[in-house]
Design a protein around this motif. Structure first.
Motif, short mmCIF file in Angstrom:
data_model
loop_
_atom_site.label_atom_id
_atom_site.label_comp_id
_atom_site.label_asym_id
_atom_site.label_seq_id
_atom_site.Cartn_x
_atom_site.Cartn_y
_atom_site.Cartn_z
N ARG A 67 0.71 -1.16 -0.14
CA ARG A 67 0.05 -0.04 0.02
C ARG A 67 0.92 1.29 -0.03
O ARG A 67 2.07 1.04 0.46
CB ARG A 67 -0.87 0.03 1.16
CG ARG A 67 -1.79 -1.23 1.31
CD ARG A 67 -2.88 -1.26 2.55
NE ARG A 67 -3.56 -2.57 2.27
CZ ARG A 67 -3.35 -3.68 3.18
NH1 ARG A 67 -2.28 -3.38 4.01
NH2 ARG A 67 -4.02 -4.59 3.15
N PRO A 68 0.48 2.48 -0.50
CA PRO A 68 1.23 3.67 -0.50
C PRO A 68 1.33 4.40 0.96
O PRO A 68 2.45 5.17 0.79
CB PRO A 68 0.38 4.54 -1.51
CG PRO A 68 -1.18 4.16 -1.26
CD PRO A 68 -1.12 2.58 -1.13
N GLN A 69 0.57 4.23 1.86
CA GLN A 69 0.53 4.77 3.13
C GLN A 69 1.06 3.89 4.34
O GLN A 69 0.32 2.67 4.12
CB GLN A 69 -0.50 5.55 3.19
CG GLN A 69 -0.96 6.55 2.18
CD GLN A 69 -2.13 7.50 2.42
OE1 GLN A 69 -2.03 8.68 2.32
NE2 GLN A 69 -3.49 6.98 2.99
N ASP A 106 -6.01 2.29 1.53
CA ASP A 106 -4.81 2.12 1.10
C ASP A 106 -3.43 2.61 1.91
O ASP A 106 -2.49 3.05 1.76
CB ASP A 106 -4.49 3.16 -0.08
CG ASP A 106 -5.51 2.97 -1.27
OD1 ASP A 106 -5.67 1.83 -1.56
OD2 ASP A 106 -6.12 4.03 -1.71
N THR A 107 -3.83 2.06 3.36
CA THR A 107 -3.15 2.47 4.39
C THR A 107 -2.75 1.15 5.32
O THR A 107 -3.65 0.66 5.90
CB THR A 107 -3.61 3.64 5.32
OG1 THR A 107 -3.96 4.88 4.66
CG2 THR A 107 -2.84 3.98 6.35
N SER A 108 -1.65 1.13 5.51
CA SER A 108 -1.27 -0.01 6.50
C SER A 108 -0.85 0.51 7.88
O SER A 108 -0.31 1.76 8.10
CB SER A 108 0.05 -0.64 6.02
OG SER A 108 -0.20 -1.58 4.73
N MET A 109 -0.98 -0.25 8.96
CA MET A 109 -0.63 0.24 10.12
C MET A 109 0.44 -0.90 10.83
O MET A 109 0.04 -2.13 10.75
CB MET A 109 -1.85 0.52 11.21
CG MET A 109 -1.49 1.20 12.19
SD MET A 109 -3.10 1.76 13.10
CE MET A 109 -2.36 2.85 14.31
N VAL A 110 1.16 -0.64 11.71
CA VAL A 110 2.01 -1.32 12.30
C VAL A 110 2.65 -0.72 13.45
O VAL A 110 2.61 0.53 13.70
CB VAL A 110 3.51 -1.55 11.45
CG1 VAL A 110 4.30 -0.28 11.13
CG2 VAL A 110 4.21 -2.81 12.11
N ALA A 111 2.92 -1.41 14.68
CA ALA A 111 3.49 -1.10 15.84
C ALA A 111 5.03 -1.47 15.66
O ALA A 111 5.22 -2.47 15.33
CB ALA A 111 2.74 -1.91 16.91
N ILE A 112 5.72 -0.44 16.40
CA ILE A 112 7.36 -0.68 16.38
C ILE A 112 7.70 -0.60 17.77
O ILE A 112 7.28 0.59 18.25
CB ILE A 112 8.15 0.25 15.34
CG1 ILE A 112 7.55 -0.38 13.88
CG2 ILE A 112 9.43 -0.09 15.32
CD1 ILE A 112 8.10 0.58 12.59
#
Length: 245
Positions: A67-69, A106-112
């Protein structure tokens, strides 16, 4: 709690409509702010970051999942901790079920976090979370995006958190960073927010703000002193039934 007038329904509607006008002003201001945010300049990410995921190494580009975001929630979890920060976990509980909805736009989310993958996975299982969570313990990502700080930085006493506007109150601090990836595979850092800038992403707080008591954090050692990991709240005492039979 402040004293309140007790009025007729008609009087309440009149007061509520007056307040509604102020709410509409805030909505318009928030929309202008969002438009201004989208117009901010970008910074190209030239550094290669390798993260540790449950199935091996991942680049920053991999985290976009095509995805782009990408929205990154910086979750405070130092390598020597046994659990993530309770306040960051409060936010994580809120975005746990948002991931598919963000993906639809179009947005992915991740915890870091800095902690090792094994600790992240164990805590993720304990909390019942399903979002992607990777470790930045083997790279400079947390330091570059100013949510982790070295003892030397803290000893110098020169604020770096929240763009230098907030004094250090620990080596690990919360934040959100946003990235965009174009069709050529170039990645850009577009936005970050910290401290009270995260407030609007906590749905529980927004619900509490609708209530007469609000967040009622006055008098606590610090505002979020009441927050617990969600499996650590004491169960409510069983209420006595009003009738028997």
């Amino acid at each position: 709690m402040q004293q309140h007038q007790i009025v007729s329904r008609e009087q309440w509607i009149a007061a509520r409509k007056a307040h509604l006008a102020h709410e509409k002003e805030l909505t318009a201001a928030r929309e202008r702010l969002a438009e201004e945010r989208r117009a901010l300049p970008w910074v190209k990410v030239d550094k290669d970051y390798l993260f540790d995921g449950p199935n091996g190494k991942l680049t920053l580009g991999d985290l976009f999942k095509g995805r782009p975001q990408l929205v990154v929630q910086h979750v405070m979890f130092a390598p020597d901790w046994d659990a993530a920060c309770k306040s960051c976990s409060f936010w994580a509980d809120g975005f746990e079920r948002m991931v598919p909805h963000l993906a639809a736009r179009d947005t992915s989310m991740v915890a870091i976090s800095l902690a090792r993958v094994a600790k992240l996975d164990a805590f993720k299982k304990r909390m019942g979370w399903t979002f992607d969570w990777v470790s930045s313990g083997s790279n400079d990502f947390n330091y570059d995006y100013e949510v982790s700080f070295t003892p030397e930085q803290i000893d110098k006493g020169v604020p770096k958190y929240n763009f230098g506007t907030t004094p250090f109150y620990g080596p690990e601090l919360p934040g959100i960073s946003v990235f965009f990836r174009n069709k050529a595979g170039e990645i850009f850092h577009t936005y970050s927010c910290f401290a009270r800038g995260l407030d609007m992403m906590n749905a529980a707080y927004q619900y509490l703000d609708l209530t007469p008591l609000g967040r009622h954090e006055e008098g606590l050692p610090y505002p979020m002193d009441w927050v617990r990991l969600r499996d650590q709240y004491e169960p409510e005492a069983t209420k006595e039934a009003c009738c028997h039979g």
